[in-house]
Design a protein around this motif. Structure first.
Motif, PDB file in Angstrom:
ATOM      1  N   PRO A 128       0.811  -1.227   0.000  1.00 35.84           N
ATOM      2  CA  PRO A 128       0.000   0.000   0.000  1.00 35.84           C
ATOM      3  C   PRO A 128       0.840   1.270   0.000  1.00 35.84           C
ATOM      4  O   PRO A 128       0.447   2.279  -0.589  1.00 35.84           O
ATOM      5  N   GLU A 129       1.995   1.224   0.655  1.00 35.77           N
ATOM      6  CA  GLU A 129       2.862   2.404   0.658  1.00 35.77           C
ATOM      7  C   GLU A 129       3.418   2.682  -0.736  1.00 35.77           C
ATOM      8  O   GLU A 129       3.599   3.845  -1.124  1.00 35.77           O
ATOM      9  N   GLN A 130       3.693   1.606  -1.482  1.00 31.79           N
ATOM     10  CA  GLN A 130       4.145   1.784  -2.861  1.00 31.79           C
ATOM     11  C   GLN A 130       3.082   2.509  -3.688  1.00 31.79           C
ATOM     12  O   GLN A 130       3.395   3.375  -4.511  1.00 31.79           O
ATOM     13  N   MET A 131       1.829   2.142  -3.450  1.00 32.57           N
ATOM     14  CA  MET A 131       0.742   2.788  -4.175  1.00 32.57           C
ATOM     15  C   MET A 131       0.609   4.266  -3.780  1.00 32.57           C
ATOM     16  O   MET A 131       0.369   5.135  -4.628  1.00 32.57           O
ATOM     17  N   VAL A 132       0.795   4.558  -2.482  1.00 33.19           N
ATOM     18  CA  VAL A 132       0.749   5.942  -2.022  1.00 33.19           C
ATOM     19  C   VAL A 132       1.849   6.761  -2.690  1.00 33.19           C
ATOM     20  O   VAL A 132       1.647   7.920  -3.075  1.00 33.19           O
ATOM     21  N   ASP A 133       3.032   6.165  -2.854  1.00 31.63           N
ATOM     22  CA  ASP A 133       4.124   6.851  -3.554  1.00 31.63           C
ATOM     23  C   ASP A 133       3.714   7.192  -4.986  1.00 31.63           C
ATOM     24  O   ASP A 133       4.016   8.287  -5.486  1.00 31.63           O
ATOM     25  N   PHE A 134       3.055   6.258  -5.629  1.00 31.38           N
ATOM     26  CA  PHE A 134       2.587   6.482  -7.000  1.00 31.38           C
ATOM     27  C   PHE A 134       1.589   7.639  -7.037  1.00 31.38           C
ATOM     28  O   PHE A 134       1.662   8.523  -7.905  1.00 31.38           O
TER      29      PHE A 134
END
Length: 348
Positions: free
Chosen positions: A180-186
């Motif tokens: 989920p953090e990867q998605m937030v970065d995106f």
């Protein structure tokens, strides 16, 4: 209650979610056939009516499908409530009754095709694509709410992005960032990109606007993943394919898929069709004005292909689209019918 209002009430009482429009289509076809017009269901499931034998070909293209959400159909204080009253059964009913009024008055000087198109609220715009390939009109009016004294000249484009990122599960105390953090970065990268692109663009119509529609994450103990859907409203000059390439770069190792791509579209205000609306609105006591909408409509589908004078017109406040308070003011509906009937009398 007059016949035009009764017809709109019948349409509103007949559910027509995208992909489930058949019953409402039959209501519209039956009404047009009762006028003695040629009326049928085309290959896309859309309702089609044809009237007039001489003059330029004018396509009145509205959509008969709605978004979900049941709103009890009722009249209160001169307002007609119901799902689709504004978006866009009200404008569609305006097409039918304006054509009927012009025909009965003997002022119809054009050949009319009236379409209640399917799946506009879905990414497919199935009805509009079928109409685009079938007809080559001299003029086109799109059935969308503008207000009876306003004319819409353009809509922003659209791109839907489906994001998925998966990785092996790691301990939450470790250095690996969770899916989920990867998605937030995106998402943050998207916001920064849009802020940079929009610098100096004061009008919403000129800005690239992202919206986070859905996020879901899960794990099976071995892998974890996150999925999201992001919508973009595209200004003129931003092509869906170019934006998709940029997003793929920003997404890194994530998988992206794209849906509903269409560029923005604008029509000039100096066409004979726009001028006809200006005259008709003034004749009925209004002060005409032109709009550019931040949403997307079937104008984006047919406009680039037909390359004819085109506007969007219809009664209703577009701020009520898709809301639980969706309603149309009945006297505005009557004004719009009168304006459009006068416009049809001018297109010869």
């Amino acid at each position: 209650m007059n016949d035009a209002v009764e017809f709109l009430i019948r349409l509103l009482r007949t559910p027509s979610l995208s992909g489930q429009e058949a019953a409402a289509v039959q209501v519209m076809v039956a009404q047009m056939a009762a006028f003695g017009w040629e009326a049928f269901v085309d290959e896309s499931g859309s309702a089609v009516g044809q009237v007039g034998t001489d003059g330029p070909l004018v396509v009145l293209l509205g959509h008969i499908d709605t978004v979900p959400g049941e709103i009890p159909v009722r009249i209160e204080d001169g307002k007609l409530y119901g799902r689709g009253a504004v978006d866009a059964k009200g404008p569609l009913a305006t097409f039918v009754w304006a054509a009927r009024r012009a025909e009965q008055a003997g002022t119809l000087g054009c050949r009319l095709v009236i379409i209640g198109a399917t799946e506009e609220e879905a990414a497919s715009s199935r009805g509009a694509h079928a109409a685009r390939d079938r007809y080559r009109p001299d003029f086109c009016v799109i059935g969308e709410p503008s207000g009876w004294d306003r004319i819409t000249l353009g809509y922003k484009g659209r791109l839907l992005v489906h994001y998925r990122y998966q990785q092996p599960v790691a301990h939450s105390a470790g250095e690996q960032r969770a899916a989920p953090e990867q998605m937030v970065d995106f998402w943050r990268a998207i916001e920064q990109y849009c802020q940079h692109l929009n610098a100096g663009r004061s009008r919403l119509f000129e800005q690239l606007i992202p919206s986070l529609r859905r996020v879901h994450s899960d794990s099976d103990g071995i892998n974890e993943w996150v999925e999201a859907t992001i919508g973009f409203r595209l200004p003129p000059g931003v092509e869906p394919s170019t934006l998709a390439e940029t997003l793929q770069t920003l997404a890194g190792a994530a998988h992206l898929s794209f849906e509903g791509a269409c560029p923005a579209f604008q029509s000039p205000r100096t066409t004979p069709l726009a001028s006809a609306f200006v005259r008709a609105i003034r004749q009925h006591g209004g002060q005409p004005a032109f709009l550019h909408k931040t949403g997307t409509a079937d104008m984006n589908v047919v406009g680039p292909v037909w390359q004819c004078p085109i506007v969007a017109y219809g009664p209703g406040d577009s701020r009520l689209d898709h809301t639980p308070d969706e309603h149309i003011v009945l006297h505005e509906y009557e004004h719009a019918i009168a304006v459009l009937a006068d416009v049809l009398a001018q297109l010869r």
